[in-house]
Write a protein that holds these residues in place. Structure first.
Motif, PDB file in Angstrom:
ATOM      1  N   LEU A 110      -5.275   8.187  -8.769  1.00 22.44           N
ATOM      2  CA  LEU A 110      -5.176   6.744  -8.940  1.00 22.44           C
ATOM      3  C   LEU A 110      -4.911   6.047  -7.612  1.00 22.44           C
ATOM      4  CD1 LEU A 110      -2.844   6.702 -12.089  1.00 22.44           C
ATOM      5  CD2 LEU A 110      -5.341   6.923 -12.005  1.00 22.44           C
ATOM      6  N   ASP A 111      -5.318   4.788  -7.532  1.00 19.25           N
ATOM      7  CA  ASP A 111      -5.031   3.997  -6.344  1.00 19.25           C
ATOM      8  C   ASP A 111      -3.525   3.896  -6.133  1.00 19.25           C
ATOM      9  OD1 ASP A 111      -7.720   3.499  -5.871  1.00 19.25           O
ATOM     10  OD2 ASP A 111      -7.719   1.629  -7.030  1.00 19.25           O
ATOM     11  N   PRO A 112      -3.079   3.836  -4.883  1.00 18.38           N
ATOM     12  CA  PRO A 112      -1.641   3.692  -4.627  1.00 18.38           C
ATOM     13  C   PRO A 112      -1.134   2.331  -5.064  1.00 18.38           C
ATOM     14  CG  PRO A 112      -2.877   3.456  -2.587  1.00 18.38           C
ATOM     15  CD  PRO A 112      -3.872   3.881  -3.627  1.00 18.38           C
ATOM     16  N   VAL A 113       0.149   2.250  -5.320  1.00 21.06           N
ATOM     17  CA  VAL A 113       0.760   0.970  -5.671  1.00 21.06           C
ATOM     18  C   VAL A 113       0.705   0.017  -4.483  1.00 21.06           C
ATOM     19  CG1 VAL A 113       2.925  -0.149  -6.354  1.00 21.06           C
ATOM     20  CG2 VAL A 113       2.270   2.040  -7.382  1.00 21.06           C
ATOM     21  N   THR A 114       0.915   0.562  -3.290  1.00 25.01           N
ATOM     22  CA  THR A 114       0.881  -0.229  -2.067  1.00 25.01           C
ATOM     23  C   THR A 114      -0.297   0.214  -1.214  1.00 25.01           C
ATOM     24  OG1 THR A 114       3.297  -0.392  -2.103  1.00 25.01           O
ATOM     25  CG2 THR A 114       2.195  -0.910  -0.018  1.00 25.01           C
ATOM     26  N   ALA A 115      -1.096  -0.748  -0.768  1.00 24.43           N
ATOM     27  CA  ALA A 115      -2.269  -0.429   0.041  1.00 24.43           C
ATOM     28  C   ALA A 115      -1.876   0.374   1.275  1.00 24.43           C
ATOM     29  CB  ALA A 115      -2.976  -1.720   0.459  1.00 24.43           C
ATOM     30  N   GLY A 116      -2.696   1.359   1.582  1.00 22.45           N
ATOM     31  CA  GLY A 116      -2.462   2.180   2.756  1.00 22.45           C
ATOM     32  C   GLY A 116      -1.669   3.446   2.482  1.00 22.45           C
ATOM     33  N   GLU A 117      -1.044   3.542   1.313  1.00 22.29           N
ATOM     34  CA  GLU A 117      -0.323   4.749   0.957  1.00 22.29           C
ATOM     35  C   GLU A 117      -1.284   5.773   0.356  1.00 22.29           C
ATOM     36  OE1 GLU A 117       2.898   3.671  -1.603  1.00 22.29           O
ATOM     37  OE2 GLU A 117       4.126   2.880   0.051  1.00 22.29           O
ATOM     38  N   PRO A 118      -0.871   7.034   0.254  1.00 27.86           N
ATOM     39  CA  PRO A 118      -1.767   8.053  -0.317  1.00 27.86           C
ATOM     40  C   PRO A 118      -2.076   7.774  -1.782  1.00 27.86           C
ATOM     41  CG  PRO A 118       0.096   9.060   0.831  1.00 27.86           C
ATOM     42  CD  PRO A 118       0.406   7.613   0.709  1.00 27.86           C
ATOM     43  N   ARG A 119      -3.171   8.315  -2.249  1.00 28.78           N
ATOM     44  CA  ARG A 119      -3.516   8.200  -3.664  1.00 28.78           C
ATOM     45  C   ARG A 119      -2.459   8.901  -4.507  1.00 28.78           C
ATOM     46  NH1 ARG A 119      -8.130   6.047  -4.882  1.00 28.78           N
ATOM     47  NH2 ARG A 119      -8.230   6.968  -6.956  1.00 28.78           N
ATOM     48  N   ARG A 120      -2.258   8.398  -5.698  1.00 27.61           N
ATOM     49  CA  ARG A 120      -1.306   8.978  -6.644  1.00 27.61           C
ATOM     50  C   ARG A 120      -2.044  10.001  -7.497  1.00 27.61           C
ATOM     51  NH1 ARG A 120      -0.142   5.320 -10.387  1.00 27.61           N
ATOM     52  NH2 ARG A 120       1.746   6.454 -10.994  1.00 27.61           N
ATOM     53  N   GLU A 121      -1.657  11.275  -7.388  1.00 26.62           N
ATOM     54  CA  GLU A 121      -2.409  12.327  -8.065  1.00 26.62           C
ATOM     55  C   GLU A 121      -1.485  13.244  -8.862  1.00 26.62           C
ATOM     56  OE1 GLU A 121      -6.421  12.958  -5.566  1.00 26.62           O
ATOM     57  OE2 GLU A 121      -4.652  13.890  -4.647  1.00 26.62           O
ATOM     58  N   TYR A 122      -2.068  13.798  -9.924  1.00 26.13           N
ATOM     59  CA  TYR A 122      -1.342  14.680 -10.841  1.00 26.13           C
ATOM     60  C   TYR A 122      -2.331  15.698 -11.368  1.00 26.13           C
ATOM     61  CZ  TYR A 122       0.761  16.075 -15.356  1.00 26.13           C
ATOM     62  OH  TYR A 122       1.261  16.776 -16.426  1.00 26.13           O
TER      63      TYR A 122
END
Length: 293
Positions: A110-122
């Motif tokens: 998923l896209d990160p909550v804050t731009a520029g941070e890594p993708r959120r993955e599970y």
């Protein structure tokens, strides 16, 4: 690159560095022409949290280290997912603590909550003492937990790594089957699993196959029955695995294919590091031929 069925040449940076830094266990003269020993485990790590709900990677790394396994399949793995796992790359962190290679196969990216941070993955992951020759994230049928009104559809998160263990090609698959009481999605996942494993087996003749994971069903469940046509449940007769504090059902598996002989299997009495208990199997790999030894 599309997430669906993408090939994981994206072993994490940690895994890639370890691949360069750590040599594979060498083959001895006594190995040549004989069955090759291997220790394989599976562990649902509950995103790094123990049965007490406390996130503690040191505790979990210690439990994994105690297994002394050459290959470990992990389920419920966070990679920069969020606050519950302190935003960490849990797969990479555990690999670094254990000195192993890692291949991560996200179910969700998923896209990160804050731009520029890594993708959120599970998703799921494989830790290995041996170099990972290739890694693939296959699609199987899933009912997403991220959609308000999900319908069964192909989605990634069925990980595969190819290893060579003292000259023997090995295909390790790691999975996390649907948790719902209705077995319909698990039935579809089992069908997908058998199709994919058969295809991969045909592409690498002589490879020894393992299926590691949390199947969310007990061994006698009708939806699992087709799996046992090609695979063997290494943990038959072992104790239950869930919930970790006082297990009442066995839903975590090391399953083995042709050319793999099970020498022993255990469910360590680890009640706190996760909400599941691990399963670890001692096996031997036949170097050639269709038999199971």
């Amino acid at each position: 690159m599309s997430l669906t069925a993408r090939t994981l040449t994206q072993l994490s940076l940690t895994g890639a560095l370890l691949t360069l830094a750590v040599a594979a266990p060498p083959a001895s003269a006594g190995d040549r022409g004989h069955a090759v020993p291997l220790r394989v485990a599976t562990y649902n790590i509950h995103a790094g949290a123990g049965s007490d709900g406390v996130f503690d990677l040191d505790r979990q790394a210690a439990a994994l280290r105690a297994l002394d396994a050459d290959v470990i399949g992990l389920q419920e793995v966070d990679v920069h997912w969020g606050a519950r796992s302190q935003g960490l790359d849990v797969a990479g962190e555990l690999a670094e603590r254990l000195g192993m290679r890692v291949a991560f196969a996200p179910i969700y990216s998923l896209d990160p909550v804050t731009a520029g941070e890594p993708r959120r993955e599970y998703g799921v992951a494989v830790l290995s003492r041996f170099p990972v020759r290739s890694a693939t994230n296959h699609e199987i049928t899933r009912l997403s937990t991220q959609d308000e009104n999900p319908v069964p559809a192909p989605a990634p998160g069925f990980g595969e790594v190819t290893l060579k263990v003292r000259g023997v090609p090995v295909q390790v698959f790691v999975t996390h089957l649907d948790y719902r009481a209705d077995p319909a999605v698990r039935e579809a996942q089992v069908a997908d699993t058998r199709r994919i494993m058969a295809r991969e087996r045909a592409e690498l003749p002589g490879a020894r196959q393992f299926l590691l994971g949390d199947f969310n069903a007990e061994p006698s469940a009708p939806e699992l029955a087709p799996l046992w046509k090609e695979l063997r449940d290494a943990g038959a007769g072992t104790p239950d695995t869930y919930p970790a504090e006082a297990p009442v059902k066995r839903i975590d598996y090391v399953a083995v294919g042709e050319g793999v002989r099970v020498r022993g299997v255990a469910v360590p009495e680890e009640p706190t590091a996760s909400d599941h208990r691990p399963v670890v199997a001692e096996v031997s790999l036949a170097r050639r031929g269709p038999g199971r030894d």
